[in-house]
Motif scaffolding. Structure first.
Motif: not given
Ligand code: ADE
Length: 232
Positions: A16-17, A139-141, A218-224
Motif C-alpha cells: 500500500a505504501l 485515529l481518535p478511537s 494495515i489501514e491504521r498503520s498507513v494512516i499513522l
C-alpha cells in the motif's frame, strides 16, 4: 531533505505504501526489496525485512549505509503483555530491549548485551510525540500506549513465558524485530520509532480473527505512517 526509512512487517502494508510512492526506484539487496521514492514531498525508502532480529538488523544496516536514511520507522504487530493493552491498540516504543539476550552465566543481568554501553534503546522523543498527536487527530478511537517493547527470536504463545517477560522486563508488548532495528539504528546514530499494533495477548488465546485484524492494522498503520511522514 531528510530521508525516512520505513520497515514494514506486512506485505499488504508495504504494498500500500509502495503504491503511494512517486519517482520510485526499486532495488534488491540481501534478498530484500527496497523501494526508494517520494511520498508527497518527502524522500522515503520502504522495505519489508522478514521476520526476526537478524533480518531486521541487516535491513536497518542497509538503510543506514546504502540509503543513508536520517530516520527509521518500523511498523508491525505484537503480542500484548498488559491487561490494559487490547487487541488492535497501538504501542509506541518508549524504549526497546532484547529479552532473549542472556549472559547471566558471565555475570551480566538478563537482557544486557556484554561489552555494549547500552542494551535498552530509547525511541526518539520527537517522533513519539508526533505519532501520539497523529493518533489523537486521525485515529481518535484507538488506544495508544507509550512503553517498552521487548523483542526476541520467539513467538510468545504461553502464559508462563509471558509472565516471565513481564516480571523481568516490564514490557508493554512483545515482537521479533523492534530491538534489533533499534540497536542497529543506535549504532549508526539514527533516531528511530517502533510502532506496533496488538494482534494477540501473547498467550494461548486467539481473541480476534487474524485476517480481520490484519486489514484493520494495515489501514491504521498507513494512516499513522503517512501522517507521521508528513511531519518529519
Ligand atoms: N508478533 C505478534 N504477536 C507476537 C507474539 N505473541 N510473540 C512474538 N511476536 C509477535
Amino acid at each position: 531533505m531528510k530521508r525516512i526509512g520505513i520497515i514494514g512487517a506486512m506485505e499488504e502494508e508495504v504494498a500500500a505504501l509502495k503504491k503511494m510512492l512517486t519517482d520510485v526506484e526499486t532495488r534488491e539487496i540481501a534478498s530484500m526489496e527496497f523501494a526508494q521514492g517520494k511520498l508527497g514531498n518527502k524522500s522515503v525508502v520502504v522495505v519489508r525485512c522478514g521476520i526476526g532480529k537478524v533480518n531486521a538488523a541487516i535491513c536497518t544496516q542497509i538503510l543506514a549505509l546504502h540509503y543513508k536514511v536520517d530516520v527509521v520507522i518500523n511498523t508491525g504487530v505484537a503480542g500484548s503483555l498488559r491487561n490494559d493493552i487490547n487487541i488492535a491498540d497501538i504501542v509506541l516504543s518508549q524504549d526497546t530491549l532484547q529479552h532473549d539476550v542472556d549472559a547471566t552465566g558471565f555475570g551480566y543481568d538478563l537482557g544486557v548485551i556484554p561489552r555494549m554501553e547500552q542494551s535498552i534503546f530509547p525511541g526518539d522523543m520527537d517522533l513519539i510525540e508526533k505519532a501520539k498527536k497523529i493518533c489523537k487527530e486521525k485515529l481518535p478511537s484507538v488506544g495508544v500506549h507509550v512503553g517498552r517493547i521487548v523483542s526476541g527470536d520467539q513467538f510468545i504463545s504461553d502464559s508462563s513465558k509471558k509472565e516471565w517477560l513481564v516480571e523481568n522486563f516490564n514490557g508493554y508488548c512483545t515482537e521479533m524485530e523492534g530491538a534489533a532495528i533499534a540497536q542497529a539504528a543506535y549504532l549508526n546514530k539514527i533516531p528511530f520509532l517502533i510502532i506496533r499494533a496488538i494482534s494477540d495477548k501473547a498467550d494461548q488465546s486467539a481473541e480476534m480473527d487474524y485476517s480481520e485484524f490484519e486489514n484493520l492494522a494495515i489501514e491504521r498503520s498507513v494512516i499513522l505512517l503517512t501522517g507521521l511522514i508528513d511531519t518529519i
